[in-house]
Design a protein around this motif. Structure first.
Motif, PDB file in Angstrom:
ATOM      1  N   HIS A 136       0.840  -1.189   0.000  1.00 11.07           N
ATOM      2  CA  HIS A 136       0.000   0.000   0.000  1.00 11.07           C
ATOM      3  C   HIS A 136       0.876   1.240   0.000  1.00 11.07           C
ATOM      4  N   TRP A 137       0.680   2.105  -1.001  1.00 10.35           N
ATOM      5  CA  TRP A 137       1.362   3.395  -1.054  1.00 10.35           C
ATOM      6  C   TRP A 137       0.303   4.468  -0.966  1.00 10.35           C
ATOM      7  N   ASP A 138       0.489   5.425  -0.112  1.00 10.03           N
ATOM      8  CA  ASP A 138      -0.429   6.553  -0.017  1.00 10.03           C
ATOM      9  C   ASP A 138       0.450   7.787   0.110  1.00 10.03           C
ATOM     10  N   LEU A 139       0.745   8.404  -0.999  1.00 15.27           N
ATOM     11  CA  LEU A 139       1.773   9.435  -1.032  1.00 15.27           C
ATOM     12  C   LEU A 139       1.189  10.812  -1.288  1.00 15.27           C
ATOM     13  N   ASN A 140       1.648  11.766  -0.563  1.00 14.45           N
ATOM     14  CA  ASN A 140       1.446  13.168  -0.901  1.00 14.45           C
ATOM     15  C   ASN A 140       2.810  13.716  -1.272  1.00 14.45           C
ATOM     16  N   TYR A 141       2.870  14.411  -2.395  1.00 12.21           N
ATOM     17  CA  TYR A 141       4.153  14.973  -2.777  1.00 12.21           C
ATOM     18  C   TYR A 141       3.920  16.207  -3.635  1.00 12.21           C
ATOM     19  N   ASP A 142       4.922  17.051  -3.706  1.00 15.37           N
ATOM     20  CA  ASP A 142       4.846  18.264  -4.501  1.00 15.37           C
ATOM     21  C   ASP A 142       5.573  18.043  -5.815  1.00 15.37           C
ATOM     22  N   VAL A 143       4.934  18.429  -6.894  1.00 13.66           N
ATOM     23  CA  VAL A 143       5.545  18.330  -8.214  1.00 13.66           C
ATOM     24  C   VAL A 143       6.125  19.693  -8.558  1.00 13.66           C
ATOM     25  N   HIS A 144       7.402  19.731  -8.914  1.00 15.46           N
ATOM     26  CA  HIS A 144       8.006  20.993  -9.329  1.00 15.46           C
ATOM     27  C   HIS A 144       7.565  21.291 -10.760  1.00 15.46           C
ATOM     28  N   LEU A 145       6.846  22.397 -10.939  1.00 15.63           N
ATOM     29  CA  LEU A 145       6.267  22.700 -12.251  1.00 15.63           C
ATOM     30  C   LEU A 145       7.273  23.309 -13.205  1.00 15.63           C
ATOM     31  N   GLY A 146       8.238  24.033 -12.679  1.00 12.58           N
ATOM     32  CA  GLY A 146       9.143  24.769 -13.552  1.00 12.58           C
ATOM     33  C   GLY A 146       8.498  26.074 -13.987  1.00 12.58           C
ATOM     34  N   ALA A 147       9.289  26.945 -14.601  1.00 13.20           N
ATOM     35  CA  ALA A 147       8.829  28.293 -14.941  1.00 13.20           C
ATOM     36  C   ALA A 147       7.695  28.264 -15.971  1.00 13.20           C
ATOM     37  N   THR A 148       7.788  27.387 -16.952  1.00 11.42           N
ATOM     38  CA  THR A 148       6.812  27.389 -18.046  1.00 11.42           C
ATOM     39  C   THR A 148       5.439  26.923 -17.570  1.00 11.42           C
ATOM     40  N   TRP A 149       5.390  25.768 -16.929  1.00  5.79           N
ATOM     41  CA  TRP A 149       4.100  25.274 -16.452  1.00  5.79           C
ATOM     42  C   TRP A 149       3.608  26.107 -15.278  1.00  5.79           C
ATOM     43  N   GLY A 150       4.510  26.655 -14.489  1.00  4.65           N
ATOM     44  CA  GLY A 150       4.099  27.527 -13.396  1.00  4.65           C
ATOM     45  C   GLY A 150       3.341  28.734 -13.904  1.00  4.65           C
ATOM     46  N   ARG A 151       3.836  29.312 -14.988  1.00 12.15           N
ATOM     47  CA  ARG A 151       3.150  30.470 -15.580  1.00 12.15           C
ATOM     48  C   ARG A 151       1.786  30.068 -16.142  1.00 12.15           C
ATOM     49  N   PHE A 152       1.735  28.915 -16.782  1.00  8.47           N
ATOM     50  CA  PHE A 152       0.468  28.399 -17.315  1.00  8.47           C
ATOM     51  C   PHE A 152      -0.548  28.209 -16.189  1.00  8.47           C
ATOM     52  N   MET A 153      -0.114  27.591 -15.096  1.00  8.89           N
ATOM     53  CA  MET A 153      -1.030  27.318 -13.979  1.00  8.89           C
ATOM     54  C   MET A 153      -1.480  28.615 -13.311  1.00  8.89           C
ATOM     55  N   GLN A 154      -0.565  29.594 -13.203  1.00  8.36           N
ATOM     56  CA  GLN A 154      -0.953  30.885 -12.639  1.00  8.36           C
ATOM     57  C   GLN A 154      -2.034  31.523 -13.511  1.00  8.36           C
ATOM     58  N   GLY A 155      -1.888  31.417 -14.828  1.00  6.63           N
ATOM     59  CA  GLY A 155      -2.891  31.953 -15.739  1.00  6.63           C
ATOM     60  C   GLY A 155      -4.255  31.319 -15.510  1.00  6.63           C
ATOM     61  N   LEU A 156      -4.279  30.030 -15.252  1.00  2.00           N
ATOM     62  CA  LEU A 156      -5.565  29.351 -15.034  1.00  2.00           C
ATOM     63  C   LEU A 156      -6.288  29.915 -13.822  1.00  2.00           C
ATOM     64  N   THR A 157      -5.542  30.307 -12.779  1.00  2.00           N
ATOM     65  CA  THR A 157      -6.206  30.872 -11.596  1.00  2.00           C
ATOM     66  C   THR A 157      -6.931  32.165 -11.955  1.00  2.00           C
ATOM     67  N   GLU A 158      -6.472  32.834 -13.015  1.00  2.00           N
ATOM     68  CA  GLU A 158      -7.076  34.099 -13.473  1.00  2.00           C
ATOM     69  C   GLU A 158      -8.017  33.885 -14.659  1.00  2.00           C
ATOM     70  N   GLN A 159      -8.386  32.631 -14.911  1.00  2.00           N
ATOM     71  CA  GLN A 159      -9.248  32.249 -16.033  1.00  2.00           C
ATOM     72  C   GLN A 159      -8.641  32.671 -17.366  1.00  2.00           C
ATOM     73  N   ARG A 160      -7.333  32.511 -17.462  1.00  2.00           N
ATOM     74  CA  ARG A 160      -6.630  32.814 -18.707  1.00  2.00           C
ATOM     75  C   ARG A 160      -5.874  31.564 -19.146  1.00  2.00           C
ATOM     76  N   ILE A 161      -5.978  31.249 -20.423  1.00  2.00           N
ATOM     77  CA  ILE A 161      -5.254  30.097 -20.961  1.00  2.00           C
ATOM     78  C   ILE A 161      -4.047  30.628 -21.722  1.00  2.00           C
ATOM     79  N   LEU A 162      -2.877  30.455 -21.127  1.00  2.00           N
ATOM     80  CA  LEU A 162      -1.647  30.983 -21.701  1.00  2.00           C
ATOM     81  C   LEU A 162      -0.943  29.909 -22.517  1.00  2.00           C
ATOM     82  N   ALA A 163      -0.450  30.317 -23.648  1.00  2.00           N
ATOM     83  CA  ALA A 163       0.276  29.425 -24.544  1.00  2.00           C
ATOM     84  C   ALA A 163       1.599  30.095 -24.886  1.00  2.00           C
ATOM     85  N   ASN A 164       2.479  29.353 -25.533  1.00  2.00           N
ATOM     86  CA  ASN A 164       3.685  30.007 -26.049  1.00  2.00           C
ATOM     87  C   ASN A 164       3.977  29.521 -27.455  1.00  2.00           C
ATOM     88  N   ARG A 165       4.801  30.324 -28.140  1.00  2.00           N
ATOM     89  CA  ARG A 165       5.023  30.125 -29.568  1.00  2.00           C
ATOM     90  C   ARG A 165       6.509  29.920 -29.840  1.00  2.00           C
TER      91      ARG A 165
END
Ligand code: ZN
Length: 156
Positions: free
Chosen positions: A15-44
């Protein structure tokens, strides 16, 4: 004493029952921050101009950083879908639909749930969310910087 007829033990339940933090990095961190503001951020990509959502730190085709950001509309088109008829531990109650959605202006597909469908009859699913169906994001009331800040997509 002979051991030829004994059956070896091949598995053992753990049995494994794990809580852990995933390091998002700068790119996904910015994407996730955008979602909190109801914005979908992409890059080119500056070389091939492909637009990535979720964003990527670099273009895997051109081997260059993709640091030009843009906001995409929360609407797009279903390109592929499936319906899960069996549940998974920790997942939604089946049946539920998942689609590869090309947001308007994106070069890649965003995988997400599609809600508001009648999944009682498998033969009508394609008519409801087949390729080409336009969908829009439905935002979660509480947003915390995760992909489920978009609760699901729905047909427009
Ligand atoms: Zn590129």
């Amino acid at each position: 004493m002979s051991t030829e007829s004994t059956t070896p033990i091949t598995t053992q339940r753990v049995h494994w029952d794990l809580n852990y933090d995933v390091h998002l990095g700068a790119t996904w961190g910015r994407f996730m921050q955008g979602l909190t503001e109801q914005r979908i951020l992409a890059n080119r990509c500056p070389e091939c101009s492909r637009v990535f959502v979720p964003p990527q730190a670099y273009c895997e085709s051109c081997f260059v950083k993709t640091d030009e950001w843009l906001e995409l509309p929360p609407e797009g088109v279903v390109e592929a879908f499936t319906v899960a008829w069996q549940g998974f531990r920790g997942g939604p109650t089946p049946p539920y639909a998942i689609a590869g959605i090309r947001l308007d202006g994106a070069s890649t597909l965003l995988m997400h749930y599609v809600g508001g469908l009648d999944l009682g009859n498998p033969h009508t699913v394609r008519e409801q969310i087949g390729p080409g169906t336009r969908v829009r994001a439905v935002w979660a009331e509480q947003r915390s910087g995760q992909i489920l800040d978009i609760a699901h997509f729905e047909k427009i």
